[in-house]
Every structure is written in structure tokens, then in C-alpha cells.
Design a protein around this motif. Structure first.
Motif, PDB file in Angstrom:
ATOM      1  N   GLY A 150       0.851  -1.195   0.000  1.00  0.00           N
ATOM      2  CA  GLY A 150       0.000   0.000   0.000  1.00  0.00           C
ATOM      3  C   GLY A 150       0.880   1.236   0.000  1.00  0.00           C
ATOM      4  O   GLY A 150       1.609   1.486   0.967  1.00  0.00           O
ATOM      5  N   GLY A 152       0.152   4.466   0.039  1.00  0.00           N
ATOM      6  CA  GLY A 152      -0.475   5.709   0.486  1.00  0.00           C
ATOM      7  C   GLY A 152       0.431   6.376   1.513  1.00  0.00           C
ATOM      8  O   GLY A 152       1.606   5.989   1.662  1.00  0.00           O
ATOM      9  N   ALA A 174      -1.824  -1.851  -5.368  1.00  0.00           N
ATOM     10  CA  ALA A 174      -2.761  -2.468  -6.294  1.00  0.00           C
ATOM     11  C   ALA A 174      -3.032  -1.563  -7.502  1.00  0.00           C
ATOM     12  O   ALA A 174      -3.266  -2.047  -8.618  1.00  0.00           O
ATOM     13  N   SER A 236      -0.414  -1.454   4.712  1.00  0.00           N
ATOM     14  CA  SER A 236      -0.962  -0.091   4.719  1.00  0.00           C
ATOM     15  C   SER A 236      -1.924   0.035   3.549  1.00  0.00           C
ATOM     16  O   SER A 236      -1.761   0.884   2.683  1.00  0.00           O
ATOM     17  N   VAL A 259     -16.368   8.402  -2.831  1.00  0.00           N
ATOM     18  CA  VAL A 259     -14.921   8.168  -2.962  1.00  0.00           C
ATOM     19  C   VAL A 259     -14.560   7.839  -4.415  1.00  0.00           C
ATOM     20  O   VAL A 259     -13.568   8.340  -4.956  1.00  0.00           O
ATOM     21  N   MET A 287     -15.561  14.241   6.307  1.00  0.00           N
ATOM     22  CA  MET A 287     -14.780  15.025   5.358  1.00  0.00           C
ATOM     23  C   MET A 287     -15.120  14.646   3.915  1.00  0.00           C
ATOM     24  O   MET A 287     -15.169  15.495   3.031  1.00  0.00           O
ATOM     25  N   THR A 288     -15.374  13.365   3.692  1.00  0.00           N
ATOM     26  CA  THR A 288     -15.697  12.915   2.337  1.00  0.00           C
ATOM     27  C   THR A 288     -17.015  13.545   1.873  1.00  0.00           C
ATOM     28  O   THR A 288     -17.140  13.973   0.724  1.00  0.00           O
ATOM     29  N   ASP A 291     -16.306  17.115   1.033  1.00  0.00           N
ATOM     30  CA  ASP A 291     -15.491  17.218  -0.187  1.00  0.00           C
ATOM     31  C   ASP A 291     -16.315  16.967  -1.448  1.00  0.00           C
ATOM     32  O   ASP A 291     -16.167  17.670  -2.441  1.00  0.00           O
ATOM     33  N   GLN A 383     -15.967   4.055   4.913  1.00  0.00           N
ATOM     34  CA  GLN A 383     -15.270   3.068   4.101  1.00  0.00           C
ATOM     35  C   GLN A 383     -14.973   1.837   4.944  1.00  0.00           C
ATOM     36  O   GLN A 383     -14.987   1.897   6.172  1.00  0.00           O
ATOM     37  N   ASP A 389      -8.526  -9.473   1.294  1.00  0.00           N
ATOM     38  CA  ASP A 389      -7.183  -9.278   0.733  1.00  0.00           C
ATOM     39  C   ASP A 389      -6.092  -9.813   1.648  1.00  0.00           C
ATOM     40  O   ASP A 389      -4.973 -10.037   1.220  1.00  0.00           O
ATOM     41  N   GLY A 420      -0.511  -0.098   9.585  1.00  0.00           N
ATOM     42  CA  GLY A 420      -0.794   1.278  10.010  1.00  0.00           C
ATOM     43  C   GLY A 420      -1.653   2.026   9.008  1.00  0.00           C
ATOM     44  O   GLY A 420      -1.918   1.545   7.904  1.00  0.00           O
TER      45      GLY A 420
END
Ligand code: FAD
Ligand code: SF4
Length: 451
Positions: A150, A152, A174, A236, A259, A287-288, A291, A383, A389, A420
Motif C-alpha cells: 500500500g 499511500g 494495487a 498499509s 470516494v 470530510m468525504t 469534499d 469506508q 485481501d 498502520g
């Protein structure tokens, strides 16, 4: 619910090129040098600075502000990067009004904090414009190999800290592009000019990190293999799924995941090609939700309403974010929950909302309803971790409440696996918190591999 007969109004190109450009310009443009000096001079350089204590990555804020005030922005940037290698993005996206700036003594005294976020951006932007690599030097190779899954904020931060210690990192993602939600999620006006991608390059410039995109855990990789091939693994993977509303007609055209839509918006080369509804209802309060509501407005939607099930004061979006929504013309409707979606000819036409109330701390529907016509409904109700996975032979990590369980060192139930960011239990769903998780896990992995 009564049927709404107007044909759905979903269209691209609602605005002129000039309007798109203006609407999606930088929310907080970079401070000019004299503005930065004036702002830095407002700092009291507090001892035991409350701002530093409130920063999840513990940046020495008075120190970097002092460096700015002595015309040493590169030194200021090094102070920031020492604690937070993604200090440039955090300067843009941190809700400073609920973190460092909320506790600034200037805020307490006069209701006007030192603009810590903007000063941080001033220093980090200066550094990234004048230097090609991070200010750190990689130590001699340890020969240890770590898989970070991950790319991010959590993964990038962990990979960078491990690389500094001389470990070799394979950084898997991914997607075809790294950066996680910095690249695909953060509101477009918070991260302009391809900053997320430039920051990834900056982080990778340390060396010792091999980026491997298009590699999904659970599909192209599995945890059991990674554990045999590497000395340690850091997970992550963020939260890849989204919660549903659980209503009939949710699968009809016009109901979208906020999203996913934001991801399309962030990747769009031409915003005028992105279809947007005229009347939009957003379900959620974080917040999403803010946004997607603000960005829909900026794309030219006429009427945008955020429908939130509790009182406005309970929304996860900060007061600043709520204010941003309202100044952009978004309506916030509180104490309502979605009850039914109306659709005609395969496309949604309206949403029925039921008024809610709280009784002994429990939220309940009152039976009273209100119907809003809608061309698009955005789901922004949280989310979820795609835990499938993580399954791999005997390598399943402990999961609780839909998140990976970790200890204070970000170690999972498996001895050689750390995790994390958003995917772990207790995560704060903030970029800066993900960066800190990566940093803590890297320190713990380094200790374990050096023992
Ligand atoms: C719309 C939106 C707006 C936000 N705005 C803000 C904001 O303004 N400020 C703020 O502080 N926070 C914001 N956040 C929260 C912040 O973006 C996250 O807390 C942060 O990105 C978490 O970082 P992460 O590294 O844990 O996960 P992510 O950023 O989600 O990165 C996870 C990475 O893992 C990859 N991945 C997923 N599954 C797999 C797999 N099976 N195999 C391999 N790779 C995989 C993904 O492709 C992704 O690159 C926002 C979130 C959203 C959704
Ligand atoms: S709390 Fe405010 S005034 Fe004090 S060191 Fe931090 S930024 Fe400066």
C-alpha cells in the motif's frame, strides 16, 4: 414517496474553462516571503509548545517557525521532514483548526492562531523546489528486505524511514499509480499541480525503495508468501470498500460512491468532461461528504444538500470544513436519514429522508419524512477494510470491528507483520496520523531487525 417526473439532469461541461480553472484553484495559495516573515514573527516560540504536542507527528513547530523568521526556510523544511516526510501534503490537508492551530496560544489569546499550516507549506515547498532529493542520507545497506503493501501516506512514510536505516523496501500497490488517497481522494483544490505525484517522487528519491504498482494483495500477492520472502511486512492498504445505504434502487444509475467519484475527478485531465447532476444529495457527515458536496458545486451543480443523521455539531467534518461547504452554497440538513430512493427508467429521481431524533442516546426515525428531488445521490457513509485481501494460508492477522488490530508499535498479531494508517483499529482517518503510523512501525521494524 411521490414520483418525481422531471428527466434526470446529469451533464458535463456546465461551466466555462475559466470557471473550472478558478473553482479548482489552490484553496490556500503559497505565502509570499514577506507574508511568511510577518506570520512567523507572530509566534511566541513557546516552551513545551502546545502546537507541537497537538501535532500527531510531533513536528518541532516553534523551531521551524524560528528558522523561517531567520530566513532559513530550507532548515525549517528539514525540521519538518525529520518528523514527517509528507510534511508538504500535510501542510495542505491537515485540519489544523482541530490540531496545532486550535491550541496555539495566539488562538487562545486573540482568536487568531499563527498560520502554522501555511508556514509549513512555505518551508516545504521552498525545499522541494530547490532540492531534488530528501534531506536524508541512506545508511549502509543492512541486507534486510521489507515488503510494504500500500503506497499511500502510511506506506510511503514507513518505506522512507526504513530506507534511511539502510533496509531495502519493495513498495507494492494495487493501483497503477502510488500515493493512495493523496493521489485519488484529497479534494482537488487542496492538492493542485500534481503535488501528490511530485511528493511521491521526492519520498522515493532517498533510494532503496522499489515501487511495484499493479500488485494487489489477495490477488497478485499473498501474505504467507510475503512473510517467507521478506524479513518483515508492513500492511498499509487503507480502506478499499464503501458502506452501502441498504435501500432499494441503490444500484440504479445516479447513486454513486463519493470516494469513487472523487477519484475520477482527481484523475480527470479535463474537468469539463465529468458529468455532474443539477440536484445532488450527499449522505454522510464526514470530510468525504463535505469534499464531494463542495466539488459538485464547483463542477456546476445547482442545488447540493448534505443530509446528516444527527445534529450539525456532531458531524465528523470540522467546523472549518462545514463553513467551507456553506460558503460554497452547500446546504446542510441535519437530523435526517435516508429512507427510500425513487427511480424512473433506470435512473434515480428523488430521495426520501426520514427525520430523526435521539432518545436515551439512541438515534431513531420519527416517521416524519421529506422528499428531495435528486439527479445524483452520493454515498459518503464510511469506508471498509477489504479483509479478504489479507487471507493467505496460515497468515491471517487478527481483525476486530473490521480493522486490523495493532499494538502501540503498530505490530499485528503476527510476529513479523506490522500495519498502520486507515486499515488499523483506532486509526484516525487523517493523512498525518497515517504518516505517524508508518514512522512508528518503521522504528519498531528496525529495532526488531537489528536485535
Ligand atoms: C475523500 C477523502 C478526503 C479526505 N480528505 C482528507 C483531508 O483533507 N485531510 C486529511 O488529513 N485526511 C483526509 N482524508 C483521510 C486520508 O486521506 C486518509 O486517512 C489517508 O490517506 C490514509 O492513508 P493510508 O496510507 O492508510 O491509506 P490510503 O491513502 O487509502 O492508501 C492505501 C493504499 O493501499 C493500496 N491498496 C489497497 N488495497 C490493496 C491491496 N489489496 N494490495 C495492494 N495495495 C492495496 C491503495 O491502492 C492505496 O494506494 C480523506 C479521505 C477521503 C476518503
Ligand atoms: S503555540 Fe502558537 S505561538 Fe506558541 S509556539 Fe506554537 S505556533 Fe508559536
Amino acid at each position: 414517496m411521490t414520483q418525481q417526473n422531471a428527466a434526470p439532469d446529469v451533464a458535463a461541461g456546465r461551466l466555462s474553462d475559466e470557471e473550472y480553472k478558478k473553482n479548482f484553484a489552490d484553496l490556500h495559495p503559497l505565502l509570499a516571503p514577506h507574508e511568511a516573515m510577518v506570520e512567523a514573527d507572530r509566534c511566541y516560540f513557546c516552551y513545551d509548545a502546545p502546537c507541537t504536542q497537538a501535532c500527531p507527528t510531533s513536528i518541532d513547530i516553534p523551531q521551524f517557525i524560528r528558522q523561517i523568521s531567520t530566513e532559513n526556510p530550507a532548515g525549517a523544511a528539514k525540521t519538518i521532514f525529520a518528523e514527517n516526510i509528507l510534511g508538504g501534503m500535510c501542510a495542505r490537508v491537515c485540519p489544523t483548526e482541530t490540531l496545532c492551530e486550535q491550541v496555539c496560544v495566539r488562538e487562545e489569546a486573540e482568536g487568531k492562531p499563527v498560520k502554522i499550516g501555511q508556514l509549513q507549506r512555505y518551508a516545504t515547498d521552498h525545499f522541494m523546489e530547490t532540492h531534488e532529493t530528501t534531506p536524508f542520507t541512506r545508511k549502509a545497506s543492512t541486507g534486510k528486505r521489507i515488503a510494504v503493501v500500500g503506497a499511500g501516506p502510511a506506506g510511503l512514510s514507513c518505506a522512507h524511514s526504513l530506507a534511511v536505516e539502510g533496509h531495502d523496501v519493495d513498495l507494492f500497490d494495487a493501483r497503477s499509480k502510488p500515493g493512495g488517497l493523496n493521489e485519488f481522494g484529497i479534494a482537488a483544490y487542496k492538492s493542485v499541480d500534481n503535488f501528490a505525484a511530485r511528493e511521491v517522487e521526492f519520498v522515493l528519491s532517498i533510494g532503496g525503495i522499489t515501487l511495484k504498482t499493479g500488485k494487489a494483495l489477495g490477488k497478485d500477492l499473498n501474505l504467507a508468501d510475503l512473510r517467507t520472502q521478506y524479513d518483515a511486512v508492513f500492511l498499509s492498504i487503507g480502506l478499499g470498500g464503501v458502506n452501502d445505504l441498504g435501500l432499494e434502487n441503490e444500484g440504479k444509475s445516479g447513486v454513486l460512491s463519493a470516494v469513487d467519484y472523487i477519484s475520477d475527478l482527481r484523475q480527470a485531465e479535463d474537468l469539463s468532461a465529468l458529468p455532474v447532476g443539477k440536484r445532488i444529495v450527499v449522505i454522510g457527515g464526514g470530510m468525504t461528504a463535505v469534499d464531494i458536496a463542495v466539488q459538485s458545486k464547483l463542477l456546476g451543480a445547482d442545488d447540493v444538500t448534505i443530509a446528516y443523521r444527527r445534529g450539525q455539531g456532531r458531524m465528523n467534518a470540522s467546523e472549518y470544513e462545514q463553513h467551507l461547504a456553506q460558503t460554497n452554497g452547500v446546504k446542510i440538513m441535519s437530523w435526517v436519514q435516508p429512507k427510500a430512493i425513487a427511480a424512473e427508467n433506470g435512473h434515480i429521481s428523488a430521495i426520501e429522508l426520514e427525520r430523526t431524533a435521539e432518545e436515551n442516546g439512541q438515534l431513531k426515525g420519527t416517521g416524519e419524512t421529506v422528499t428531495l428531488p435528486a439527479d445524483m445521490i452520493f454515498k459518503a457513509v464510511g469506508q471498509t477494510l477489504v479483509s479478504a485481501d489479507l487471507n493467505g494460508a496460515d497468515s491471517t492477522v487478527q481483525i476486530e470491528k473490521g480493522r486490523i488490530v495493532v499494538d502501540a508499535d503498530r505490530k499485528t498479531s503476527l510476529d513479523d507483520v506490522w500495519a498502520g494508517g486507515d486499515c488499523v483499529l483506532g486509526g484516525e482517518d487523517l493523512t498525518v496520523a497515517a504518516v505517524e503510523d508508518g514512522k512508528i512501525a518503521a522504528a519498531s521494524i528496525h529495532r526488531a531487525l537489528s536485535a
